[in-house]
Motif scaffolding. Structure first.
Motif, PDB file in Angstrom:
ATOM      1  N   ASN A 103      -7.513 -16.407  33.997  1.00  0.00           N
ATOM      2  CA  ASN A 103      -7.985 -15.276  34.482  1.00  0.00           C
ATOM      3  C   ASN A 103      -9.653 -15.132  34.336  1.00  0.00           C
ATOM      4  O   ASN A 103     -10.068 -14.148  34.197  1.00  0.00           O
ATOM      5  N   GLN A 104     -10.178 -16.324  34.129  1.00  0.00           N
ATOM      6  CA  GLN A 104     -11.484 -16.199  34.185  1.00  0.00           C
ATOM      7  C   GLN A 104     -12.493 -15.995  35.418  1.00  0.00           C
ATOM      8  O   GLN A 104     -12.973 -17.276  35.683  1.00  0.00           O
ATOM      9  N   GLN A 105     -12.243 -15.224  36.191  1.00  0.00           N
ATOM     10  CA  GLN A 105     -12.790 -14.954  37.467  1.00  0.00           C
ATOM     11  C   GLN A 105     -12.815 -13.578  37.856  1.00  0.00           C
ATOM     12  O   GLN A 105     -12.426 -12.696  36.938  1.00  0.00           O
ATOM     13  N   ARG A 106     -13.327 -13.117  39.012  1.00  0.00           N
ATOM     14  CA  ARG A 106     -13.562 -11.827  39.283  1.00  0.00           C
ATOM     15  C   ARG A 106     -12.363 -11.097  39.723  1.00  0.00           C
ATOM     16  O   ARG A 106     -11.354 -11.678  39.984  1.00  0.00           O
ATOM     17  N   ALA A 107     -12.284  -9.859  39.455  1.00  0.00           N
ATOM     18  CA  ALA A 107     -11.266  -9.143  39.833  1.00  0.00           C
ATOM     19  C   ALA A 107     -11.115  -9.165  41.473  1.00  0.00           C
ATOM     20  O   ALA A 107     -11.757  -9.244  41.929  1.00  0.00           O
ATOM     21  N   ALA A 108      -9.607  -9.270  41.605  1.00  0.00           N
ATOM     22  CA  ALA A 108      -9.386  -9.545  43.074  1.00  0.00           C
ATOM     23  C   ALA A 108      -7.652  -9.482  43.447  1.00  0.00           C
ATOM     24  O   ALA A 108      -7.062  -9.396  42.502  1.00  0.00           O
ATOM     25  N   THR A 109      -7.611  -9.242  44.602  1.00  0.00           N
ATOM     26  CA  THR A 109      -6.177  -9.391  45.314  1.00  0.00           C
ATOM     27  C   THR A 109      -5.634 -10.975  45.531  1.00  0.00           C
ATOM     28  O   THR A 109      -6.073 -11.401  46.276  1.00  0.00           O
ATOM     29  N   LEU A 110      -5.011 -11.264  44.648  1.00  0.00           N
ATOM     30  CA  LEU A 110      -4.454 -12.713  44.690  1.00  0.00           C
ATOM     31  C   LEU A 110      -2.813 -12.484  44.987  1.00  0.00           C
ATOM     32  O   LEU A 110      -2.325 -11.789  44.915  1.00  0.00           O
ATOM     33  N   TRP A 111      -2.284 -13.651  45.243  1.00  0.00           N
ATOM     34  CA  TRP A 111      -0.612 -13.674  45.309  1.00  0.00           C
ATOM     35  C   TRP A 111      -0.256 -14.928  45.102  1.00  0.00           C
ATOM     36  O   TRP A 111      -0.903 -15.989  45.071  1.00  0.00           O
ATOM     37  N   TYR A 112       1.076 -14.870  44.561  1.00  0.00           N
ATOM     38  CA  TYR A 112       1.708 -16.076  44.047  1.00  0.00           C
ATOM     39  C   TYR A 112       2.814 -16.356  45.271  1.00  0.00           C
ATOM     40  O   TYR A 112       3.388 -15.662  45.836  1.00  0.00           O
ATOM     41  N   HIS A 113       3.148 -17.574  45.227  1.00  0.00           N
ATOM     42  CA  HIS A 113       4.118 -18.245  46.278  1.00  0.00           C
ATOM     43  C   HIS A 113       4.540 -19.623  46.008  1.00  0.00           C
ATOM     44  O   HIS A 113       3.861 -20.310  45.271  1.00  0.00           O
ATOM     45  N   ASP A 114       5.788 -19.910  46.381  1.00  0.00           N
ATOM     46  CA  ASP A 114       6.082 -21.169  46.229  1.00  0.00           C
ATOM     47  C   ASP A 114       5.241 -22.418  46.863  1.00  0.00           C
ATOM     48  O   ASP A 114       4.714 -22.089  48.224  1.00  0.00           O
ATOM     49  N   HIS A 115       4.953 -23.757  46.446  1.00  0.00           N
ATOM     50  CA  HIS A 115       4.254 -24.698  47.095  1.00  0.00           C
ATOM     51  C   HIS A 115       4.908 -26.014  46.851  1.00  0.00           C
ATOM     52  O   HIS A 115       4.364 -27.286  47.355  1.00  0.00           O
ATOM     53  N   ALA A 116       6.204 -25.987  46.656  1.00  0.00           N
ATOM     54  CA  ALA A 116       6.928 -27.324  46.843  1.00  0.00           C
ATOM     55  C   ALA A 116       6.981 -28.208  48.173  1.00  0.00           C
ATOM     56  O   ALA A 116       7.488 -27.294  49.143  1.00  0.00           O
TER      57      ALA A 116
END
Length: 426
Positions: A103-116
Motif C-alpha cells: 500500500n505504498q501508493q496514493r489513496a484510491a478505489t481499487l478492487w480485487y478479482h480472480d485472474h486465473a
C-alpha cells in the motif's frame, strides 16, 4: 442496495494488518425470492470490502475452497510480483497462500478479482470480485463526505436462466441484461438531503457504463482509477469501461425530501434509484483543489501496442500474438519512464477494447491526438480504446522487478489471448 461487509483483520501488529479470506461457493439471493449458486470471497456476493491505509502493509491469507485454481489480483495495486496474481501462478484447490500488499501508493478505489488464466472471465462473472479501498488520513482535511456518506457501488451485468442460475457464455454481452449494483438488480438506496461520495467500480466482463443521474444532474467528479484528481470536474455523465473506477460527489439537497432520483445508463436504462428520504446536517464540501499529481520524468523509450481480433482463430491478440506465459513480450528496466501508444485495430473486427497494465499507474497524454478530458487527467490504470482509436500513455515502471501482464480488461477477451507479459529488470 446493500453495502458489502467490511472485512475485519484477524490481527493488527506494528505496521501490518492480517486478513483471512476463503474462496468458496455459496447460494445467495440475487433475484427476489430465489437462490443462485455463486463463487464468493468469504461467502459474500460481491466479496467483502477491504479497507487499507496508505503506507500500512496488508497480508491476506487466501484459501481456495473451490474445485479449480484461482489467482487473486488487486486491480490498480502496486504489488511485488509474487503477490500480483500472475495468471498462471494459481492457488490449487485446498491450498492457502499469503498475498502481501505494501500500500505504498496514493489513496484510491481499487478492487480485487480472480485472474486465473482461461478461467478469469467465468470466475469474475460468477462472483469472485470485491472492493479494495486504500485510504489516507491526510485526506480528512479536505472534508469530503465520509463515513456512512462514503458509498462503494460495484456495478456489473449478469445473465440468468429461468431457474435463477447464472449462465456464462464467453463474449455473450447482448444476453447479460440484468444490471446489478452491489449484487442486487435495480435496487434503491435511501439517502439524506446532503452530499455523498459515491465510488463506482465497473466489475462487468464486457459492459461499458455511461451513467447519468436524474435529468443530467451536474455532479462533481473527484477521482478516477488511482485517486483524487487535482481539481473536481463538473460532469453530467461519466463513463466506465470494465475495471475502471470513478468517484463523484452528489449533493442530494438539490432534490426535495421524498424525491426518487434514478441513476441511468445510456444503453441499459435504469441502474438503481436513490430515495431522498430525510433531511440531513452536512459539514462536508468539495474543495477547489483536491491533490497534487507530480509530473512524470522524461520518457526514455516508446512502444506501440495494437489490439486486434483474428477471425481465423477466433482469438483476441496484442501485436498479433496470443498470450504465452513462457514468452516475455516486453522487457523494461526498473525506474525508467516510457510512452506507450495503444491502438484498437478495427480492420478485422470492430469491437471496443480497453487496456490495463499491472503494477503501474499512468497519465493519459492524448486520445486521437487530443488532450484527455478532465475526468481522465488524473492517474489511471485502465483506459478505454474504441474501434479505430489510439491513446498514448506515460508511465514509470517499478518499484518492483519481476513478471507482470498487460491486457484488455474486457476479460472475456483477455481470457482468450488478449494479454502479454512484461518483465521488469534491474
Amino acid at each position: 442496495m446493500p453495502l458489502p461487509p467490511v472485512l475485519r483483520p484477524e490481527s493488527t501488529k506494528g505496521d501490518t494488518d492480517r486478513y483471512v479470506v476463503t474462496a468458496r461457493k455459496a447460494r445467495v439471493e440475487i433475484l427476489p425470492g430465489t437462490r443462485t449458486e455463486v463463487l464468493t470471497y468469504a461467502g459474500a456476493f460481491p466479496g467483502p470490502t477491504l479497507r487499507a491505509r496508505v503506507g500500512r502493509k496488508v497480508i491476506v491469507r487466501h484459501t481456495n475452497d473451490l474445485d479449480m485454481g484461482t489467482s487473486v489480483h488487486v486491480h490498480g495495486g502496486r504489488m511485488p510480483a509474487a503477490s500480483d496474481g500472475f495468471p498462471t501462478d494459481t492457488l490449487a484447490p485446498g491450498r492457502s497462500r499469503d498475498y502481501t500488499y505494501p500500500n505504498q501508493q496514493r489513496a484510491a478505489t481499487l478492487w480485487y478479482h480472480d485472474h486465473a488464466h482461461h478461467m478469469e472471465a467465468e470466475h469474475v462473472f460468477r462472483g469472485l470480485a470485491g472492493c479494495y479501498l486504500i485510504e489516507d488520513p491526510a485526506e480528512a482535511g479536505l472534508r469530503l463526505p465520509s463515513g456512512t456518506h462514503d458509498i462503494p457501488i460495484m456495478l456489473r451485468d449478469a445473465r440468468f436462466d429461468d431457474r435463477a442460475r447464472l449462465v456464462f457464455e464467453p463474449n455473450d454481452f447482448q444476453e447479460r441484461t440484468t444490471i446489478l449494483a452491489n449484487g442486487k438488480p435495480w435496487p434503491y438506496f435511501p439517502v439524506a438531503a446532503r452530499r455523498y461520495r459515491l465510488r463506482f467500480v465497473n466489475a462487468s466482463n464486457l459492459r461499458t457504463f455511461a451513467l447519468r443521474l436524474g435529468r443530467n444532474t451536474e455532479v462533481a467528479q473527484i477521482a478516477s482509477d488511482c485517486g483524487l484528481l487535482t481539481a473536481p470536474a463538473a460532469v453530467r455523465s461519466w463513463r466506465l469501461t470494465p475495471g475502471e473506477r470513478v468517484e463523484v460527489v452528489v449533493d442530494f439537497s438539490r432534490f426535495k425530501v421524498g424525491s426518487q432520483v434514478f441513476l441511468e445508463d445510456e444503453d441499459a436504462g435504469p441502474v438503481m434509484r436513490f430515495d431522498v428520504s430525510r433531511g440531513g446536517k452536512d459539514t462536508s464540501r468539495v474543495p477547489d483543489r483536491l491533490s497534487t499529481i507530480p509530473a512524470l520524468p522524461a520518457a526514455t523509450a516508446k512502444r506501440k501496442f495494437v489490439l486486434s481480433f483474428d477471425r481465423a482463430t477466433g482469438r483476441f491478440l496484442i501485436n498479433g500474438r496470443q498470450f504465452d506465459p513462457k514468452r516475455v513480450d516486453t522487457r523494461i528496466k526498473r525506474g525508467t519512464t516510457e510512452v506507450w501508444t495503444v491502438t484498437n485495430d478495427r480492420s478485422g473486427f470492430a469491437v471496443p477494447h480497453n487496456f490495463h497494465p499491472h503494477l503501474v499507474q499512468f497519465r493519459v497524454l492524448d486520445r486521437n491526438g487530443r488532450p484527455p478530458a478532465p475526468g481522465e487527467a488524473g492517474l489511471k490504470d485502465t483506459i478505454g480504446v474504441a474501434p479505430g482509436e489510439t491513446v498514448r500513455l506515460q508511465a514509470t515502471f517499478g518499484p518492483y522487478t519481476g513478471r507482470y501482464v498487460y491486457h484488455c480488461q474486457m476479460i472475456d477477451h483477455s481470457s482468450t489471448g488478449m494479454m502479454a507479459q512484461m518483465k521488469i529488470v534491474d
